[in-house]
Design a protein around this motif. Structure first.
Motif: not given
Length: 586
Positions: A17, A19-21, A79, A380
């Protein structure tokens, strides 16, 4: 190979997850997104800067270079910056497994240590925070230094010894966390290397000790230069010792129950309760006594426990840096010692119930993965991160201050003001909190209240350049010209190369009827910042009033060249022959 692949899979599941932050408004700007040196990528100038700067109260050139390399490859795609940190963490997890296996001649216990290291939620801060790249990079380099050291012990090759020293130096140039590395090697001499560690073999470690000492000197200089070192007047030694004991114990509790976690834990304003300190000291003393008592039957317990205690020394707060009482990221390497005690202790139990223990280990790792994924999600965005920290800690003025800044930039003035007011209530001696409250009040047009808060900030920190400058702005808008001139002058005394302060000082001087002085400061503003369109325009107006139309026309044209959509400057240039004196604008 299968275990290494399994560790890689665990890290991918736990940290996928990330990589989406995005970047968060907590040092990520200083380290990457707002840092002009890093944003320029790898170049001769940026590399030289990395090795010579004490930016953010640190000297860690290899960390700067790693961020620059990411920008070179990925731009400002957050990301992908996260991917780099996750890859470094995965590499350290696998290398930790290989090292422990090589030192002990076993497989499953090192695998459990590495798995716990890979997915424990206390490590999320080190891995999922871009600004904490220094932690994962330094640890990987430190493990490579240990790899070379073991190779030297087995081969006596000078090249391996030199590689160990080089990797250790590189680790310190990423983050000085491993200044205790020579002492950790002495613990490993006792177990598992069994090199008759008492008395310790220190002569072979002299180059490492010299590097450690040099790193300590440079680090203290950097932290003092950046104002990060806390004085004994601010936090007395007894308070530091009490906090250190409680923190050692608290990290152990959070290792077993890693929730809730926060990005910032405020230093207790009134200190820890006596009972809490006593319980912590008794617990630490009891564990230490037991480790020494059973050092023959369970040498792994003594090494693991002392590894934890020694590795935490640089960040336990005796030398207090920053305002936090503790930080999850500080456990990144030290918890390896605790995990060794857990894994080898579990191995001793497993001799009488291997199947049940294997099942329990799998269940525990699965639970840790779930918790880690949840913790990664908190990173995030800034609002989520700061709001969570405020919710799970008491009196978290630092995260309220950060949250207020984010809300203000999003145009949520009422919510931002509420946060800054609470910061000022919780920590009235925090100059930045007073300053941020003043900025928000000024933006809302509440000039008397803003001026009062700026002045409070300056009483707390007389060399606060931004507070002098913005107090000058507030006084200028309040038409207190002499006071505004004084504040701009102080800002320029502290930071002579500030083009905007020169421009605004010139505006105040011009409004006070001191055009010759104003022209000097306008000229300095455009010299420092040739593309400063407003300063060119203001200089043009001052030159018109001084009866120098040709020079004024050139400045107005310069304003248009700097900003082609500057309609007012364009029209003024076209009408210069009929131009009436115009009020300069900040």
């Amino acid at each position: 190979m299968a275990i290494a692949a399994g560790l890689l899979l665990l890290v991918a599941i736990a940290y996928g997850g990330a990589t989406r932050n995005g970047f968060v408004a907590y040092d990520d700007g200083v380290y990457v997104s707002d840092n002009p040196h890093v944003r320029s990528g790898l170049s001769g100038g940026s590399v030289a800067w990395a090795f010579t700067t004490f930016e953010n109260s640190n000297w860690h050139p290899l960390t700067w270079l790693s961020h620059m390399a990411d920008v070179e490859m990925f731009g400002l795609d957050a990301g992908r910056h996260h991917v780099t940190s996750v890859v470094l963490h995965a590499a350290s997890s696998i290398l930790l497994f290989l090292l422990l296996g090589a030192m002990t001649g076993t497989t499953w216990r090192p695998a459990l240590v590495a798995a716990l290291f890979a997915v424990h939620p206390l490590h999320v801060e080190s891995v999922a925070w871009i600004a904490e790249r220094k932690d994962v990079l330094s640890t990987l380099l430190g493990l490579l230094a240990l790899t070379a050291w073991l190779r030297w012990l087995r081969s006596s090759r000078k090249a391996a010894y030199g590689a160990a020293i080089a990797f250790y130096a590189a680790s310190l140039m990423a983050k000085p966390m491993l200044v205790t590395f020579p002492f950790l090697l002495m613990l490993l001499d006792f177990w598992p290397l069994e090199r008759a560690a008492f008395p310790p073999r220190w002569k072979e470690k002299l180059p490492l000790l010299a590097l450690s000492a040099a790193s300590c000197v440079v680090t203290i200089a950097a932290q003092r230069a950046g104002g990060a070192l806390q004085t004994l007047e601010r936090i007395p030694l007894p308070s530091r010792l009490a906090n250190a004991a409680v923190t050692y114990a608290t990290y152990l509790v959070k290792t077993i129950r890693p929730s809730p976690l926060a990005v910032f834990y405020p230093y207790p304003s009134s200190g820890h309760p006596v009972w809490e300190v006593v319980v912590a000291v008794v617990l630490l003393a009891a564990i230490t006594a037991a480790a020494f008592r059973f050092r023959s039957a369970a040498p792994w317990a003594l090494t693991g426990w002392l590894f934890y205690l020694v590795a935490l020394v640089p960040v336990i707060g005796i030398v207090q840096v920053g305002e936090q009482s503790m930080a999850d990221r500080y456990t990144y390497l030290p918890l390896v010692g605790v995990f060794v005690v857990v894994a080898w202790g579990a191995g001793a139990i497993a001799e009488r119930g291997r199947a049940a223990l294997s099942t329990a280990s799998c269940v525990a790792l699965a639970a840790l993965v779930v918790l880690t994924r949840g913790q990664v999600a908190l990173w995030s965005d800034s609002v989520t991160l700061f709001t969570h920290a405020i919710a799970v800690t008491d009196g978290n003025w630092a995260m309220r201050n950060n949250l207020g800044g984010v809300l203000s930039r999003e145009g949520k003035s009422d919510a931002a003001l509420a946060q800054f007011e609470e910061v000022a209530r919780l920590r009235p001696e925090f100059a930045e909190g007073q300053y941020n409250l003043a900025l928000e009040l000024a933006n809302r047009g509440s000039l008397p209240e803003a001026i009062d808060r700026y002045q409070r900030a300056l009483r707390l920190r007389p060399d606060y350049v931004e507070a002098h400058y913005n107090l000058g702005n507030a006084l200028l808008h309040a038409k207190r010209l002499d006071d505004a001139i004084r504040e701009y002058g102080e800002a320029l005394r502290l930071r002579p190369g500030d083009a905007r302060a020169h421009n605004n000082l010139a505006i105040a001087l011009a409004r006070a009827g001191r055009d010759p002085e104003a022209i000097e400061h306008y000229r300095e503003a455009v010299r420092l910042e040739p593309g400063f369109a407003e300063a060119h325009f203001n200089l043009g107006g001052a030159l018109v009033r001084a009866g120098r139309p040709e020079e004024a026309l050139e400045e107005l044209r310069a304003a248009v060249r700097a900003r082609p959509d500057y309609v007012e400057a364009r029209e003024a240039a076209e009408r210069l022959s009929q131009l009436a004196p115009r009020s300069p604008r900040p």
